[in-house]
Enzyme design. Structure first.
Site, short mmCIF file in Angstrom:
data_model
loop_
_atom_site.label_atom_id
_atom_site.label_comp_id
_atom_site.label_asym_id
_atom_site.label_seq_id
_atom_site.Cartn_x
_atom_site.Cartn_y
_atom_site.Cartn_z
N CYS A 166 18.19 52.88 46.51
CA CYS A 166 17.36 51.70 46.28
C CYS A 166 17.92 50.88 45.12
CB CYS A 166 15.93 52.13 46.01
SG CYS A 166 14.77 50.75 45.82
N CYS A 176 20.10 53.78 36.56
CA CYS A 176 20.03 53.15 37.89
C CYS A 176 21.42 52.92 38.49
CB CYS A 176 19.30 51.81 37.79
SG CYS A 176 20.08 50.63 36.68
#
Length: 234
Positions: free
Chosen positions: A108, A219
């Site tokens: 994601c 991330c």
């Protein structure tokens, strides 16, 4: 007399903008990046500012973008994930598939953040971040200047040795706009589904992906390659 933190920051930004003229601040719109944004805008430094809109940001973050324009008369450039990447991601894992495992969450982030960052940095010679070493265990070994092998440009992190207290002292002194969620104990603010307020005694990144181990909470925007790690260690 020792040079102040803010004066040293200005010197660093001016020096880097001369060394790498195509230079951008990749702003998360967090407190640290607002310190840098304020200095760039107040001093009219020749540094581009952009941010990434993942499509899942809190409303308070969008309101901050408007406040920045009202305060400085400057719009922050915004990069989004492509519709094709988002559609493929949701088809593969569902709307909230990132809760189901580390690989799904990183997929994601890759679609919504890492790939847009690569587009935003295309044609640049350097990028600036608001990272601090004491934000989390994963950032303790970062260095102020490094060659970013993945993007093939210089990466600068001028606030690495700043404390949280020093960041907020500057925000208060210069009346810098900031995300209203900080007043609700959100120390680090990302996507709405992946961000919560922290509790007393928790590190600043504890509210990000709180269901994961503390050593995996990145991330993909700031993960050094093996070549970078070797350079930093030498």
């Amino acid at each position: 007399m020792p040079i102040s933190r803010i004066d040293q920051l200005e010197r660093d930004l001016r020096a880097w903008s001369l060394r790498t003229p195509a230079l951008s601040l990749a702003s998360s719109l967090g407190a640290e990046d607002m310190v840098i944004t304020d200095l760039i805008c107040r001093k009219n430094l020749p540094i581009r500012i952009f941010t990434l809109d993942t499509g899942r940001l809190p409303e308070a973050t969008y309101r901050l973008l408007d406040r920045i324009f009202e305060h400085y008369g400057r719009r922050i450039e915004v990069f989004w994930p492509t519709p094709e990447d988002v559609e493929a991601l949701v088809k593969e894992q569902g709307v909230n598939g990132f809760y189901h495992g580390l690989a799904a969450r990183r997929a994601c982030c890759a679609a919504r953040k890492v790939k847009p960052l690569a587009r935003a940095l295309s044609g640049q010679q350097g990028w600036i971040t608001g990272l601090r070493r004491d934000q989390s265990p994963t950032r303790g070994d970062l260095v102020t200047e490094t060659w970013d092998e993945g993007h093939r440009l210089m990466k600068y992190s001028p606030l690495l040795d700043w404390s949280r207290e020093e960041v907020w002292a500057v925000l208060e002194e210069y009346r810098v706009p900031y995300n209203a969620l900080h007043d609700q104990h959100y120390a680090s603010i990302g996507c709405a589904p992946c961000t919560r307020a922290i509790q007393p005694g928790e590190d600043e990144r504890a509210g990000r992906w709180w269901w994961e181990s503390s050593d995996s909470k990145e991330c993909g925007l700031h993960v050094a390659s093996e070549a970078e790690k070797a350079t930093q260690a030498s």
